[in-house]
Design a protein around this motif. Structure first.
Motif, PDB file in Angstrom:
ATOM      1  N   SER A 117       0.884  -1.291   0.104  1.00 20.48           N
ATOM      2  CA  SER A 117       0.013   0.022   0.127  1.00 20.48           C
ATOM      3  C   SER A 117       0.893   1.370  -0.007  1.00 20.48           C
ATOM      4  O   SER A 117       2.038   1.305   0.492  1.00 20.48           O
ATOM      5  N   MET A 119       1.480   3.743   1.708  1.00 20.62           N
ATOM      6  CA  MET A 119       1.304   4.349   3.258  1.00 20.62           C
ATOM      7  C   MET A 119       2.586   5.246   3.623  1.00 20.62           C
ATOM      8  O   MET A 119       2.337   5.716   4.771  1.00 20.62           O
ATOM      9  N   ASP A 248      -4.185   6.182   0.234  1.00 21.75           N
ATOM     10  CA  ASP A 248      -4.144   6.050   1.622  1.00 21.75           C
ATOM     11  C   ASP A 248      -4.074   7.146   2.354  1.00 21.75           C
ATOM     12  O   ASP A 248      -3.339   8.050   2.191  1.00 21.75           O
ATOM     13  N   PHE A 249      -4.895   7.367   3.378  1.00 16.41           N
ATOM     14  CA  PHE A 249      -4.895   8.384   4.450  1.00 16.41           C
ATOM     15  C   PHE A 249      -5.527   9.808   3.581  1.00 16.41           C
ATOM     16  O   PHE A 249      -5.440  10.858   4.092  1.00 16.41           O
ATOM     17  N   TYR A 275     -10.662   7.660   7.265  1.00 14.08           N
ATOM     18  CA  TYR A 275      -9.444   7.695   6.389  1.00 14.08           C
ATOM     19  C   TYR A 275      -9.030   6.067   6.158  1.00 14.08           C
ATOM     20  O   TYR A 275      -8.946   5.274   6.999  1.00 14.08           O
ATOM     21  N   PRO A 276      -8.947   5.837   4.692  1.00 17.04           N
ATOM     22  CA  PRO A 276      -8.465   4.571   4.487  1.00 17.04           C
ATOM     23  C   PRO A 276      -6.959   4.560   4.712  1.00 17.04           C
ATOM     24  O   PRO A 276      -6.003   5.317   4.323  1.00 17.04           O
ATOM     25  N   PHE A 277      -6.486   3.223   4.976  1.00 15.46           N
ATOM     26  CA  PHE A 277      -5.257   2.759   4.787  1.00 15.46           C
ATOM     27  C   PHE A 277      -5.003   1.258   4.617  1.00 15.46           C
ATOM     28  O   PHE A 277      -6.191   0.561   4.779  1.00 15.46           O
ATOM     29  N   PHE A 278      -3.845   0.796   4.456  1.00  9.11           N
ATOM     30  CA  PHE A 278      -3.439  -0.689   4.039  1.00  9.11           C
ATOM     31  C   PHE A 278      -4.606  -0.910   2.663  1.00  9.11           C
ATOM     32  O   PHE A 278      -5.213  -1.853   2.639  1.00  9.11           O
ATOM     33  N   VAL A 279      -4.743   0.203   1.850  1.00 10.59           N
ATOM     34  CA  VAL A 279      -5.207  -0.017   0.915  1.00 10.59           C
ATOM     35  C   VAL A 279      -4.743  -1.038  -0.372  1.00 10.59           C
ATOM     36  O   VAL A 279      -3.516  -0.682  -0.842  1.00 10.59           O
ATOM     37  N   GLU A 281      -3.401  -3.981   0.174  1.00  5.85           N
ATOM     38  CA  GLU A 281      -2.235  -4.607   0.837  1.00  5.85           C
ATOM     39  C   GLU A 281      -2.185  -6.156   0.268  1.00  5.85           C
ATOM     40  O   GLU A 281      -3.391  -6.921   0.578  1.00  5.85           O
ATOM     41  N   PHE A 291      -9.194  -2.645   2.495  1.00  9.50           N
ATOM     42  CA  PHE A 291      -8.638  -1.646   3.364  1.00  9.50           C
ATOM     43  C   PHE A 291      -9.233  -1.534   4.594  1.00  9.50           C
ATOM     44  O   PHE A 291     -10.244  -2.079   4.918  1.00  9.50           O
TER      45      PHE A 291
END
Lengths: 308, 308
Positions: A117, A119, A248-249, A275-279, A281, A291
């Motif tokens: 991702s 990140m 991400d974020f 807030y999306p993260f680990f999109v 992965e 995500f």
């Protein structure tokens, strides 16, 4: 604000290869071990290649995900013939740099990870720990080439499942995007710079410096979203939408596209702003996570310094 | 220039998952098979998930690299108890969509691949084949979102080791950067667009259109460069330099940095001007290839049309 004090730091562990195909930590451990780095100033440093069998075959893990084995229950479970390699290894690591929750545990444990991702560089930690958060603030002030973010997982330490929970203080350094099995020089150098700054901070701390009060932002995990799947076969039927990929974020709002099906239909987000993260992965396809979503929080840090 | 004619095309194979962790082709095959696509105009289409066991475990291969098994010698070797799964599968595929070099072989074989290298969309082919090169020229004129490049491997067809060599005509579509085990919507859509254009071309060809003479550029493989390695352990001691990383197809000149060692030293290029590609491809660490180097060539194409 009243200052908080922590004892002098005498022992730190830096770990890589907890996932055997995340190459920044693998090559950093090999380099530090070749250079026989075992002390930085007055701090004893253990360099740990956490999952050597997975590193050997360049896979995340051999039998089970090592970085889900560090709960108190699993660390204290009896070993039998059917105990997976990684759980045995978790107990071995716990004996070596823990035991988790004991006064023998290393003062600080840093575990180096990579993600596919986008990140950037993140510190991931469990509890609100002023010590870790002051390191975060220091890294944010020192690192100019990358935005340093913090992710908080709100899980009691006994149930915390990842390696960094074995230290008295601990965090993962999660950096991406980097494909599994690949080492990128830009990311290697970014992590090397971060680790060097952490060691500078530790020496300043041990020498009696006070780290002043301040504020930091962190992202606290709210929930995870899975891919659309074929209900019979379980196969995913859509990819992350190009407008979410690599973002991400960046705040996700109702109506934003999140998936594009392989036949061309767009799926839109339909929930509160998060807030999306680990999109996208790689390792999370099998964990049924497309995500994660987080809320942003602000934390006010008290001044900290060494005890006495 | 005198025109060259080829027989009417009646049968095409489109393949994915030849490497089980290159996800564009895997998801495209699943989608085409779900939609039961078996004919485009007058052309029969076989959709082939080449290495289902490797796809199942999301690895490049299970026992040996399938895409190195299609030489005439290997395809005709006797099967014994110790024959690896992928060689058996190669012989099975050869019976299904070949046999290679025979008049029963499919008229065109397209094999979809991904790379972690920043190569955009490339067609990879063996011999100088006017048919494939006219498809290349057509794709270059139709695709505006990406530069379409061509890579030629100067290997006699009998020794050609990859799946596309089984068709009367054939090429691999190689697209990146995409991490292994990950599907990106932008890359999926790019490949889908390319495949749609190829099918349009085939229908135009079958309907009697003449494709006019013209010129195309291609990159022809000259040699491969390995990573610096520890002479005892064989472990790599340097990463691709940031100035080379992601710069596939940008001319490499004497003095340009190519590697950065894990202790910080730069290694410079010291050879003739050539074009790098497959820079930092994940699967090539084990093949001892940090990047390939190519010469650019210009090819003048004769007009082509269907026979009769």
């Amino acid at each position: 604000m009243e200052s908080v004090s922590f004892p002098l730091l005498s022992r730190v562990a830096i770990c890589g290869g907890t996932h055997g195909n995340e190459m920044t930590g693998v090559y950093m451990m090999r380099h530090l071990q070749k250079e026989k780095i075992d002390k930085i100033g007055s701090v004893a440093v253990s360099t740990v290649l956490s999952n050597p069998r997975a590193v050997e075959v360049c896979r995340r893990y051999v039998e089970t995900d090592l970085n889900r084995c560090f709960t108190e229950a699993l660390l204290n479970s009896p070993v039998t013939d059917s105990t997976p390699y990684e759980l045995r290894r978790a107990q071995e690591l716990n004996a070596q740099i823990g035991p988790k929750g004991s006064k023998e545990a290393v003062d600080l444990l840093i575990d180096i990870h990579n993600t596919t991702s986008n990140m950037g560089l993140c510190l991931i930690f469990y509890s609100i720990d002023w010590f870790t958060l002051h390191i975060l603030k220091y890294l944010q002030s020192k690192m100019t080439s990358v935005e340093v973010r913090a992710i908080q997982l709100d899980i009691p330490i006994s149930e915390a499942y990842s390696l960094e929970s074995v230290g008295k203080h601990g965090f993962a350094i999660e950096v991406g995007p980097q494909p599994n099995g690949v080492v990128r020089a830009d990311i290697y150098n970014m992590v090397k710079e971060a680790v060097d700054h952490v060691f500078s901070w530790l020496q300043e701390f041990n020498s009696g410096s006070t780290f002043e009060e301040g504020e930091v932002e962190a992202y606290t995990l709210v929930k995870s979203i899975d891919y659309p799947r074929n209900p019979v076969t379980g196969e995913i039927t859509a990819a992350i939408h190009s407008q979410l990929q690599d973002n991400d974020f960046k705040l996700l709002q109702r109506g934003d596209p999140i998936f594009l099906s392989f036949s061309g239909e767009t799926v839109k987000y339909d929930d509160e702003d998060l807030y999306p993260f680990f999109v996208n992965e790689c390792a999370y396809y099998e964990k049924k996570i497309a995500f994660h979503l987080a809320r942003k929080i602000k934390l006010t840090l008290p001044p900290i310094k060494v005890t006495g």
